[in-house]
Motif scaffolding. Structure first.
Motif, short mmCIF file in Angstrom:
data_model
loop_
_atom_site.label_atom_id
_atom_site.label_comp_id
_atom_site.label_asym_id
_atom_site.label_seq_id
_atom_site.Cartn_x
_atom_site.Cartn_y
_atom_site.Cartn_z
N LEU A 168 0.85 -1.19 0.00
CA LEU A 168 0.00 0.00 0.00
C LEU A 168 0.88 1.24 0.00
N TYR A 169 0.37 2.32 -0.58
CA TYR A 169 1.10 3.58 -0.69
C TYR A 169 0.18 4.72 -0.27
N ARG A 170 0.71 5.61 0.54
CA ARG A 170 -0.02 6.83 0.93
C ARG A 170 0.93 8.00 0.81
N PHE A 171 0.39 9.16 0.50
CA PHE A 171 1.17 10.39 0.52
C PHE A 171 0.46 11.32 1.48
N ILE A 172 1.07 11.53 2.62
CA ILE A 172 0.48 12.36 3.68
C ILE A 172 0.91 13.80 3.44
N THR A 173 -0.04 14.72 3.44
CA THR A 173 0.27 16.13 3.23
C THR A 173 -0.38 16.98 4.31
N GLY A 174 0.14 18.18 4.47
CA GLY A 174 -0.46 19.11 5.41
C GLY A 174 0.46 20.27 5.70
N PRO A 175 -0.06 21.26 6.39
CA PRO A 175 0.78 22.40 6.78
C PRO A 175 1.96 21.94 7.63
N ASP A 176 3.05 22.67 7.56
CA ASP A 176 4.25 22.34 8.34
C ASP A 176 4.01 22.72 9.79
N ASP A 177 3.36 21.80 10.51
CA ASP A 177 3.06 22.03 11.92
C ASP A 177 3.11 20.71 12.68
N SER A 178 2.88 20.76 13.95
CA SER A 178 2.98 19.54 14.76
C SER A 178 1.90 18.53 14.38
N ALA A 179 0.75 18.97 13.89
CA ALA A 179 -0.31 18.04 13.49
C ALA A 179 0.17 17.15 12.34
N PHE A 180 0.91 17.72 11.39
CA PHE A 180 1.46 16.92 10.29
C PHE A 180 2.43 15.88 10.85
N CYS A 181 3.32 16.30 11.74
CA CYS A 181 4.28 15.38 12.33
C CYS A 181 3.58 14.26 13.10
N HIS A 182 2.50 14.59 13.80
CA HIS A 182 1.74 13.57 14.53
C HIS A 182 1.08 12.58 13.57
N ARG A 183 0.61 13.05 12.41
CA ARG A 183 0.00 12.14 11.43
C ARG A 183 1.02 11.17 10.87
N VAL A 184 2.23 11.67 10.57
CA VAL A 184 3.28 10.78 10.08
C VAL A 184 3.70 9.82 11.18
N THR A 185 3.85 10.31 12.40
CA THR A 185 4.22 9.45 13.53
C THR A 185 3.18 8.36 13.75
N ALA A 186 1.91 8.71 13.66
CA ALA A 186 0.84 7.72 13.83
C ALA A 186 0.93 6.65 12.75
N ALA A 187 1.22 7.05 11.52
CA ALA A 187 1.36 6.08 10.43
C ALA A 187 2.54 5.15 10.70
N GLY A 201 0.07 31.56 2.32
CA GLY A 201 1.21 32.02 3.11
C GLY A 201 1.74 30.97 4.07
N ILE A 202 1.66 29.68 3.68
CA ILE A 202 2.11 28.60 4.56
C ILE A 202 3.03 27.64 3.83
N VAL A 203 3.87 26.95 4.59
CA VAL A 203 4.68 25.86 4.06
C VAL A 203 3.86 24.58 4.18
N VAL A 204 3.83 23.80 3.10
CA VAL A 204 3.08 22.54 3.07
C VAL A 204 4.09 21.39 2.96
N CYS A 205 3.92 20.38 3.80
CA CYS A 205 4.80 19.21 3.83
C CYS A 205 4.11 18.02 3.17
N GLY A 206 4.93 17.10 2.70
CA GLY A 206 4.43 15.84 2.17
C GLY A 206 5.40 14.73 2.51
N GLN A 207 4.89 13.55 2.82
CA GLN A 207 5.73 12.39 3.10
C GLN A 207 5.03 11.15 2.58
#
Length: 68
Positions: free
Chosen positions: A3-22, A42-48
């Motif tokens: 399986l493959y997922r691409f997690i995206t979101g603003p560069d904040d702790s919520a994004f880090c928590h989503r990746v950590t949960a995965a 006006g935000i940085v967006v992360c993807g993993q």
């Protein structure tokens, strides 16, 4: 099945928590994280990207990947 997922979101702790949960649900990092700047918001967006090998499953587009 892999399986493959691409997690995206603003560069904040919520994004880090989503990746950590995965990761804690058995997903593995796939490649380097990516960053981009959304000038309109006006935000940085992360993807993993993350992958996970599961057995006994057949792929279907109806699969809810976050359930794995």
């Amino acid at each position: 099945m892999k399986l493959y997922r691409f997690i995206t979101g603003p560069d904040d702790s919520a994004f880090c928590h989503r990746v950590t949960a995965a990761l804690n649900a058995g997903w593995d990092l796939h490649g380097a994280p990516s960053l981009t700047f959304d000038a309109a918001k006006g935000i940085v967006v992360c993807g993993q990207a993350v992958t996970k090998d599961v057995s006994g499953e057949s792929y279907s587009p109806e699969i809810k990947l976050s359930d794995f």
